[in-house]
Design a protein around this motif. Structure first.
Motif, PDB file in Angstrom:
ATOM      1  N   THR A  12     -24.530  65.940  -8.235  1.00  0.00           N
ATOM      2  CA  THR A  12     -23.384  65.247  -8.837  1.00  0.00           C
ATOM      3  C   THR A  12     -22.582  66.156  -9.757  1.00  0.00           C
ATOM      4  OG1 THR A  12     -24.799  64.441 -10.640  1.00  0.00           O
ATOM      5  CG2 THR A  12     -24.530  63.008  -8.715  1.00  0.00           C
ATOM      6  N   ARG A  13     -22.974  67.410  -9.882  1.00  0.00           N
ATOM      7  CA  ARG A  13     -22.182  68.393 -10.633  1.00  0.00           C
ATOM      8  C   ARG A  13     -21.977  69.631  -9.771  1.00  0.00           C
ATOM      9  NH1 ARG A  13     -24.182  69.923 -16.454  1.00  0.00           N
ATOM     10  NH2 ARG A  13     -26.253  70.001 -15.480  1.00  0.00           N
ATOM     11  N   SER A  14     -21.107  70.489 -10.230  1.00  0.00           N
ATOM     12  CA  SER A  14     -20.807  71.717  -9.500  1.00  0.00           C
ATOM     13  C   SER A  14     -21.977  72.685  -9.559  1.00  0.00           C
ATOM     14  CB  SER A  14     -19.559  72.380 -10.080  1.00  0.00           C
ATOM     15  OG  SER A  14     -19.780  72.747 -11.448  1.00  0.00           O
ATOM     16  N   ARG A  15     -22.054  73.560  -8.580  1.00  0.00           N
ATOM     17  CA  ARG A  15     -23.056  74.626  -8.589  1.00  0.00           C
ATOM     18  C   ARG A  15     -22.494  75.800  -9.393  1.00  0.00           C
ATOM     19  NH1 ARG A  15     -26.843  73.115  -4.718  1.00  0.00           N
ATOM     20  NH2 ARG A  15     -26.036  71.617  -3.191  1.00  0.00           N
ATOM     21  N   GLU A  16     -23.308  76.347 -10.299  1.00  0.00           N
ATOM     22  CA  GLU A  16     -22.860  77.424 -11.179  1.00  0.00           C
ATOM     23  C   GLU A  16     -23.859  78.568 -11.161  1.00  0.00           C
ATOM     24  OE1 GLU A  16     -19.964  77.350 -12.519  1.00  0.00           O
ATOM     25  OE2 GLU A  16     -19.449  75.225 -12.274  1.00  0.00           O
ATOM     26  N   VAL A  17     -23.344  79.781 -11.332  1.00  0.00           N
ATOM     27  CA  VAL A  17     -24.169  80.986 -11.393  1.00  0.00           C
ATOM     28  C   VAL A  17     -23.860  81.709 -12.692  1.00  0.00           C
ATOM     29  CG1 VAL A  17     -24.766  83.171 -10.293  1.00  0.00           C
ATOM     30  CG2 VAL A  17     -24.183  81.182  -8.882  1.00  0.00           C
ATOM     31  N   TYR A  18     -24.906  82.181 -13.394  1.00  0.00           N
ATOM     32  CA  TYR A  18     -24.744  82.776 -14.713  1.00  0.00           C
ATOM     33  C   TYR A  18     -25.381  84.166 -14.791  1.00  0.00           C
ATOM     34  CZ  TYR A  18     -24.378  77.711 -15.574  1.00  0.00           C
ATOM     35  OH  TYR A  18     -24.061  76.384 -15.506  1.00  0.00           O
ATOM     36  N   TYR A  19     -25.147  84.800 -15.932  1.00  0.00           N
ATOM     37  CA  TYR A  19     -25.843  86.047 -16.254  1.00  0.00           C
ATOM     38  C   TYR A  19     -27.328  85.745 -16.465  1.00  0.00           C
ATOM     39  CZ  TYR A  19     -27.129  90.212 -19.001  1.00  0.00           C
ATOM     40  OH  TYR A  19     -27.734  91.346 -19.474  1.00  0.00           O
ATOM     41  N   PRO A  20     -28.240  86.534 -15.882  1.00  0.00           N
ATOM     42  CA  PRO A  20     -29.686  86.269 -16.048  1.00  0.00           C
ATOM     43  C   PRO A  20     -30.160  86.675 -17.442  1.00  0.00           C
ATOM     44  CG  PRO A  20     -29.354  88.261 -14.756  1.00  0.00           C
ATOM     45  CD  PRO A  20     -27.988  87.688 -14.988  1.00  0.00           C
ATOM     46  N   TRP A  21     -30.441  85.688 -18.271  1.00  0.00           N
ATOM     47  CA  TRP A  21     -30.727  85.984 -19.676  1.00  0.00           C
ATOM     48  C   TRP A  21     -31.961  86.857 -19.880  1.00  0.00           C
ATOM     49  CZ3 TRP A  21     -35.296  84.690 -21.982  1.00  0.00           C
ATOM     50  CH2 TRP A  21     -36.071  83.714 -21.357  1.00  0.00           C
ATOM     51  N   THR A  22     -32.959  86.790 -18.984  1.00  0.00           N
ATOM     52  CA  THR A  22     -34.169  87.593 -19.192  1.00  0.00           C
ATOM     53  C   THR A  22     -33.918  89.076 -18.977  1.00  0.00           C
ATOM     54  OG1 THR A  22     -34.845  87.199 -16.893  1.00  0.00           O
ATOM     55  CG2 THR A  22     -35.756  85.730 -18.582  1.00  0.00           C
ATOM     56  N   ALA A  23     -32.743  89.426 -18.452  1.00  0.00           N
ATOM     57  CA  ALA A  23     -32.427  90.849 -18.264  1.00  0.00           C
ATOM     58  C   ALA A  23     -32.301  91.577 -19.588  1.00  0.00           C
ATOM     59  CB  ALA A  23     -31.133  90.997 -17.477  1.00  0.00           C
ATOM     60  N   HIS A  36     -24.944  98.429  -9.254  1.00  0.00           N
ATOM     61  CA  HIS A  36     -26.266  97.935  -9.651  1.00  0.00           C
ATOM     62  C   HIS A  36     -26.128  96.598 -10.378  1.00  0.00           C
ATOM     63  CE1 HIS A  36     -30.222  97.824 -11.559  1.00  0.00           C
ATOM     64  NE2 HIS A  36     -29.641  97.802 -12.729  1.00  0.00           N
ATOM     65  N   GLU A  37     -25.166  96.498 -11.282  1.00  0.00           N
ATOM     66  CA  GLU A  37     -24.967  95.264 -12.033  1.00  0.00           C
ATOM     67  C   GLU A  37     -24.518  94.128 -11.115  1.00  0.00           C
ATOM     68  OE1 GLU A  37     -22.391  96.098 -15.344  1.00  0.00           O
ATOM     69  OE2 GLU A  37     -24.102  96.758 -16.538  1.00  0.00           O
ATOM     70  N   ARG A  38     -23.671  94.434 -10.164  1.00  0.00           N
ATOM     71  CA  ARG A  38     -23.199  93.409  -9.233  1.00  0.00           C
ATOM     72  C   ARG A  38     -24.346  92.869  -8.386  1.00  0.00           C
ATOM     73  NH1 ARG A  38     -20.222  92.854  -4.093  1.00  0.00           N
ATOM     74  NH2 ARG A  38     -20.891  94.944  -3.492  1.00  0.00           N
ATOM     75  N   ARG A  39     -25.229  93.754  -7.927  1.00  0.00           N
ATOM     76  CA  ARG A  39     -26.361  93.317  -7.105  1.00  0.00           C
ATOM     77  C   ARG A  39     -27.315  92.401  -7.872  1.00  0.00           C
ATOM     78  NH1 ARG A  39     -27.462  99.140  -5.779  1.00  0.00           N
ATOM     79  NH2 ARG A  39     -26.197  99.657  -3.971  1.00  0.00           N
ATOM     80  N   TYR A  92     -25.515  91.045 -13.258  1.00  0.00           N
ATOM     81  CA  TYR A  92     -25.199  91.408 -14.633  1.00  0.00           C
ATOM     82  C   TYR A  92     -23.705  91.354 -14.921  1.00  0.00           C
ATOM     83  CZ  TYR A  92     -29.959  93.335 -14.454  1.00  0.00           C
ATOM     84  OH  TYR A  92     -31.313  93.513 -14.290  1.00  0.00           O
ATOM     85  N   ASP A  93     -22.900  91.100 -13.890  1.00  0.00           N
ATOM     86  CA  ASP A  93     -21.452  90.979 -14.064  1.00  0.00           C
ATOM     87  C   ASP A  93     -21.027  89.527 -14.294  1.00  0.00           C
ATOM     88  OD1 ASP A  93     -22.183  90.172 -11.508  1.00  0.00           O
ATOM     89  OD2 ASP A  93     -20.385  90.978 -10.547  1.00  0.00           O
ATOM     90  N   LYS A  94     -21.985  88.616 -14.366  1.00  0.00           N
ATOM     91  CA  LYS A  94     -21.670  87.208 -14.571  1.00  0.00           C
ATOM     92  C   LYS A  94     -21.569  86.874 -16.063  1.00  0.00           C
ATOM     93  CE  LYS A  94     -22.134  86.507 -10.120  1.00  0.00           C
ATOM     94  NZ  LYS A  94     -20.940  86.333  -9.262  1.00  0.00           N
ATOM     95  N   GLU A  95     -20.930  85.735 -16.356  1.00  0.00           N
ATOM     96  CA  GLU A  95     -20.878  85.245 -17.728  1.00  0.00           C
ATOM     97  C   GLU A  95     -22.158  84.481 -18.049  1.00  0.00           C
ATOM     98  OE1 GLU A  95     -18.528  85.947 -19.959  1.00  0.00           O
ATOM     99  OE2 GLU A  95     -17.666  87.236 -18.404  1.00  0.00           O
TER     100      GLU A  95
END
Length: 364
Positions: free
Chosen positions: A271-282, A324-327, A330-333
């Motif tokens: 019922t909400r949009s799918r979102e992708v974020y920066y992986p915080w554990t990095a 490397h960051e794109r893979r 790491y380029d996400k918010e």
């Protein structure tokens, strides 16, 4: 049309559906494995033969080297394809390279004489710190455990909570709005509510493929040696389909349906949009990059070699670092739950600087 399985036999497929994981024996490329392990102790800055220099029981390291998954573990790669239902289902960019982001469990004197059962573990989780989680999410379709050392009994092998998948799936089915990381609500009292536990035991070179919703936790290393694994993932392009008209579900989809005792879930829809974020554990892994680079460069110099002898993506220029960051996302918010891990979010996605080859400052 039924999938043509060439790597996973019927027993392995059934084991994955019933237990949520499967082992692919002797699957790592030994040349790459040995090469990456060669400077482990240089990167750590500790004496391999003197446990008194080992600072802590557990260490998560950043990645310096990476290769296409099929180059590191060709047989396991083919098994991943079979589990998700085809190579075309796998994201062509995200985590298509695996590398030397080692997770090392050293043990301690305490665990020489104390037991540690899965019911005592507190850190149960499934790997997702980078996307909004729904029941049908396939951002992390598979969690991979690459075994770079032997993992004998009592040697710190990862705990697996097989019936914990049911607890997670039931919650997500009841909450079509999904969850943003952190996902702690999914694991409440898991160690006491669940009863089916397994533990990773392996030979160097084995690869374990875990369903993305299989909860796991680190265990105690009672043998006081460096148990080394890496823990990347297999990301898919599209969500799982839990309502196939022909009933021809992938093995990953079958795990979810089996956990819920269903043959299809036609009523489910996020019922909400799918979102992708920066992986915080990095963050805490990448915080180690500078000190590791300094040790690797100093070691090369001590051996009469120049900076070019040090193999690290962080010494290969800005474009290599960006790729490397794109893979690895790491380029996400950062996501809305980032401050729950850091207090105020102030260290999230910060820019670091390292001294690179020839004294060049590398930002990442």
């Amino acid at each position: 049309m039924p999938f043509d399985y060439k790597v996973l036999d019927a027993d392995q497929r059934d084991h994955f559906v019933q237990h949520g994981w499967v082992k692919i024996a002797n699957a790592l490329n030994p040349e790459l494995s040995d090469k990456w392990m060669k400077d482990l102790w240089v990167r750590l800055g500790w004496d391999e033969h003197d446990p008194s220099t080992w600072e802590g029981e557990y260490c998560k390291m950043p990645r310096h080297r990476e290769v296409p998954v099929q180059e590191l573990c060709p047989k396991a790669w083919e098994a991943m394809i079979e589990l998700v239902g085809g190579e075309d289902k796998i994201d062509p960019v995200r985590e298509r390279y695996h590398g030397d982001q080692f997770i090392v469990n050293f043990g301690s004197e305490h665990w020489d004489t104390h037991e540690f059962l899965p019911t005592q573990a507190k850190g149960w989780h499934h790997d997702n710190d980078w996307y909004r989680q729904f029941l049908d999410s396939s951002g992390n379709a598979l969690t991979i455990i690459h075994c770079f050392t032997d993992i004998p009994p009592r040697g710190g092998g990862t705990f697996l909570c097989e019936d914990g998948i049911k607890q997670i799936c039931e919650y997500l089915l009841a909450h079509p709005e999904g969850l943003d990381p952190p996902l702690d609500v999914l694991y409440e009292d898991m160690g006491t509510k669940c009863h089916k536990f397994a533990q990773v035991e392996a030979k160097k070179g084995d690869v374990f493929l875990l369903h993305g919703l299989l909860p796991h936790a680190n265990s105690a290393n009672h043998l006081r040696y460096a148990r080394v694994i890496a823990n990347p993932h297999c990301n898919m392009v599209e969500p799982f389909n839990l309502n196939r008209a022909d009933g021809d579900y992938t093995l990953c989809e079958q795990v979810i349906l089996n956990a819920l005792g269903r043959t299809s879930i036609p009523e489910y829809a996020p019922t909400r949009s799918r979102e992708v974020y920066y992986p915080w554990t990095a963050n805490f892994k990448r915080a180690r990059v500078q000190e590791e680079l300094q040790r690797m460069l100093a070691d090369a110099e001590a051996r009469g070699l120049g900076p070019d002898a040090v193999d690290s993506v962080y010494l290969k220029g800005e474009e290599a670092i960006k790729e490397h960051e794109r893979r690895n996302g790491y380029d996400k918010e950062q996501g809305p739950g980032a401050d729950k891990h850091t207090g105020d979010g102030s260290v999230m996605k910060t820019k670091n600087q390292s001294t690179g080859a020839g004294g060049v400052t590398v930002s990442y």
